[in-house]
Write a protein that holds these residues in place. Structure first.
Motif, PDB file in Angstrom:
ATOM      1  N   ALA A  64       0.815  -1.225   0.000  1.00  0.00           N
ATOM      2  CA  ALA A  64       0.000   0.000   0.000  1.00  0.00           C
ATOM      3  C   ALA A  64       0.851   1.280   0.000  1.00  0.00           C
ATOM      4  N   TYR A  67       0.310   4.309  -2.129  1.00  0.00           N
ATOM      5  CA  TYR A  67      -0.958   5.037  -1.969  1.00  0.00           C
ATOM      6  C   TYR A  67      -0.983   5.895  -0.706  1.00  0.00           C
ATOM      7  N   ASN A  85      -2.931  11.544   3.117  1.00  0.00           N
ATOM      8  CA  ASN A  85      -3.809  11.582   1.928  1.00  0.00           C
ATOM      9  C   ASN A  85      -4.790  12.746   1.995  1.00  0.00           C
TER      10      ASN A  85
END
Ligand code: DC
Length: 230
Positions: A64, A67, A85
């Motif tokens: 991950a 991301y 994020n």
């Protein structure tokens, strides 16, 4: 005046970030809290089902990593806060449950590689004060000033306990002390970039120092280093 790089490493809850922030404000330098970055990756793992049976699923987290986007943005008071994020997670990353998983997450070499690269880019060409565990040894081995902060585990647990209580977290002193000791154990014994004092770092034991004494001691060292380069 030339800009220098100041690396502040040490055990958890030694007050590194408090003094690093004061120093950066005083010198008008960029301040980077690298522990916040490891904490934000840990929060991501917790929020995305990557902690199973109290164990971090390393493979899922490594997959991950592309991301996970971290950046620091200033709030209305000019304080840099970490965003995961795009979402401000500055408060969420300080809870004790994140503290419990962050040291295992920080043992993962792929995580360290990603964060170290980002940290090196942040310091590039600017005056910077960065605090963490491996700043003087790995991130900026050529930093002009390296500080290594220590204090007894009991002193550090007491400080952290009062901080968490002040935030309204229901925690016991014993749990906080055990967390501090467990993090010391993992941080100093991991294979990749273990916490250790760089050979050219100046050690400061602040068990018996107040914040003001500590700040002035380190500021004087910084001023000497800056003047030495002129
Ligand atoms: O400084 P802190 O307590 O917020 O750091 C949280 C954890 O992150 C700590 O237990 C070890 C890890 N860490 C690290 O491995 N390397 C860094 N440069 C900063 C933190």
């Amino acid at each position: 005046m030339p800009n220098i790089t100041i690396a502040i490493d040490g055990y958890s809850s030694t007050g590194k970030s408090t003094v690093a922030k004061q120093l950066a404000d005083w010198l008008d330098y960029v301040y980077v809290d690298t522990g916040a970055m490891y904490r934000a990756v840990t929060l991501y793992a917790m929020q995305n089902g990557m902690i199973e049976n109290e164990t971090v699923n390393r493979e899922k987290l490594i997959a991950a990593l592309p991301y996970i986007r971290l950046d620091f943005q200033k709030n209305e008071n000019g304080k840099a806060e970490i965003h995961l994020n795009g979402k401000n997670v500055e408060t969420d990353i300080r809870h004790l449950d994140v503290s419990e998983y962050v040291s295992p997450v920080a043992t993962i070499s792929e995580v360290r590689k990603k964060l170290v690269e980002q940290q090196q880019a942040m310091g590039n060409g600017m005056g910077v004060v960065m605090d963490g565990r491996d700043i003087g040894t790995v991130v900026f081995p050529d930093a002009e000033l390296k500080i290594f902060m220590t204090a007894s585990a009991e002193q550090r647990a007491t400080r952290r306990y009062n901080e968490l209580l002040g935030r309204g977290d229901a925690v016991s002193y014993q749990d906080v002390l055990e967390n501090v000791q467990e993090r010391d154990r993992i941080d100093t014994s991991r294979a990749d970039s273990p916490l250790r004092k760089a050979s050219d770092a100046i050690e400061i034991d602040n068990s018996e120092m107040n914040l003001e004494d500590q700040f002035h001691t380190i500021l004087q060292l910084a001023k000497d280093r800056i003047a030495g380069r002129v």
